[in-house]
Design an enzyme around this catalytic site. Structure first.
Site, PDB file in Angstrom:
ATOM      1  N   CYS A 133      21.732  25.836  25.418  1.00  0.00           N
ATOM      2  CA  CYS A 133      22.482  25.376  24.236  1.00  0.00           C
ATOM      3  C   CYS A 133      23.979  25.653  24.344  1.00  0.00           C
ATOM      4  CB  CYS A 133      21.959  26.067  22.978  1.00  0.00           C
ATOM      5  SG  CYS A 133      20.203  25.863  22.657  1.00  0.00           S
ATOM      6  N   HIS A 151      20.743  27.186  16.389  1.00  0.00           N
ATOM      7  CA  HIS A 151      19.908  26.055  16.790  1.00  0.00           C
ATOM      8  C   HIS A 151      18.477  26.342  16.352  1.00  0.00           C
ATOM      9  CE1 HIS A 151      18.106  22.753  18.729  1.00  0.00           C
ATOM     10  NE2 HIS A 151      17.694  23.369  19.830  1.00  0.00           N
ATOM     11  N   HIS A 153      14.421  24.974  15.578  1.00  0.00           N
ATOM     12  CA  HIS A 153      13.358  24.021  15.859  1.00  0.00           C
ATOM     13  C   HIS A 153      12.407  23.929  14.665  1.00  0.00           C
ATOM     14  CE1 HIS A 153      13.483  24.072  20.588  1.00  0.00           C
ATOM     15  NE2 HIS A 153      14.616  23.673  20.032  1.00  0.00           N
ATOM     16  N   GLU A 174      19.837  20.946  -6.105  1.00  0.00           N
ATOM     17  CA  GLU A 174      20.557  22.184  -6.388  1.00  0.00           C
ATOM     18  C   GLU A 174      21.020  22.914  -5.130  1.00  0.00           C
ATOM     19  OE1 GLU A 174      22.251  25.267  -8.725  1.00  0.00           O
ATOM     20  OE2 GLU A 174      21.652  23.202  -9.178  1.00  0.00           O
ATOM     21  N   HIS A 224      13.301  17.051  17.440  1.00  0.00           N
ATOM     22  CA  HIS A 224      13.707  18.234  18.204  1.00  0.00           C
ATOM     23  C   HIS A 224      14.080  19.391  17.290  1.00  0.00           C
ATOM     24  CE1 HIS A 224      16.451  19.851  21.674  1.00  0.00           C
ATOM     25  NE2 HIS A 224      16.150  20.821  20.834  1.00  0.00           N
TER      26      HIS A 224
END
Length: 264
Positions: A133, A151, A153, A174, A224
């Site tokens: 990443c 990140h 998943h 909200e 993903h």
């Protein structure tokens, strides 16, 4: 009628106390006791040896990343070694390693890079790989001046990319208030980009999406997960939590025939 005192007041049964536990001042003795109680001598395998600085209030980058990885693991966001996190702080970039059990990483498992050169100035003590990443985290730092990027998943984010096409769009919810620059009556739009076989191949399309949607605090990746950032780890965490809530709410609204992108 005669009473037998021995029946009313039976003799006391002798109490046998266990032998006192051995002192643990000797490291070898303490180690042996841990192993006998089911622990393991490997930090990679034993949750009993995980340092929990974050849970005890530590706010240094390494403690925060390892602590939040444990938290995100319980939420189902970084299971199966997936997902990750990076923090930019004091001229350094801290990144969780790739392909490891995120709930078991230690502070000394974190990569530390020089922000300007991108070169590693601290490597994990164990033989871990740099996160795939990394180039995506870098986009958040360079294009958004972010202090942290997460990140995830999460299943909710994946379902959102299936329920929506090229944009995730909601309004009048909200939890939108937890997203920087958005209020209840605003329209929140998160771009959705196509997935690729390898994480680093997302870099170009993610850059294009971030440029095209300057107000968006995140980018969804179809089937993903998503990347979300903030000015620091506190805001990045809060926005990740709010977005996950909104992803779930929007998908459920569609299931009952309500368009989450339309005002009530």
């Amino acid at each position: 009628q005669n009473c037998n005192p021995s029946l009313l007041f039976p003799a006391r049964i002798p109490l046998t106390l266990p032998a006192p536990a051995p002192a643990m001042s000797d490291p070898a003795t303490a180690k042996r006791a841990r192993l006998e109680n089911g622990a393991t001598d490997s930090p990679a395998l034993s949750s009993t040896l995980v340092e929990r600085g974050y849970e005890n209030g530590a706010e240094d980058a390494k403690s925060v990343i390892t602590g939040l990885c444990r938290l995100f693991y319980t939420a189902g966001w970084v299971t199966g070694t997936g997902g990750g996190m990076s923090i930019r702080q004091d001229g350094k970039i801290y990144i969780a390693p790739s392909g490891v059990q995120k709930e078991r990483i230690h502070p000394d498992d974190i990569f530390v890079l020089d922000e300007k050169s991108g070169e590693a100035i601290e490597n994990p003590t164990r033989n871990f790989k740099m996160s795939a990443c990394k180039p995506l985290f870098s986009l958040a730092f360079t294009l958004r001046d972010a202090g942290a990027c997460i990140h995830s998943h999460s299943v909710n984010s994946i379902l959102a990319t299936v329920a929506f096409d090229v944009e995730f769009k909601v309004t009048h919810l909200e939890m939108m208030k937890g997203i920087a620059g958005h209020g209840y009556k605003d329209v929140l739009i998160i771009p959705i980009i196509d997935n690729t076989p390898h994480e680093e191949e997302l870099e170009d399309s993610m850059r294009e999406a971030m440029i095209a949607y300057p107000k968006a605090p995140a980018v969804l990746v179809k089937r993903h997960g998503y990347y979300v950032w903030g000015r620091d780890w506190v805001q990045a965490k809060a926005q990740a939590e709010c977005l996950d809530y909104l992803f779930e709410a929007a998908v459920k609204m569609k299931q009952i025939g309500v368009d989450p992108s339309m005002a009530p």
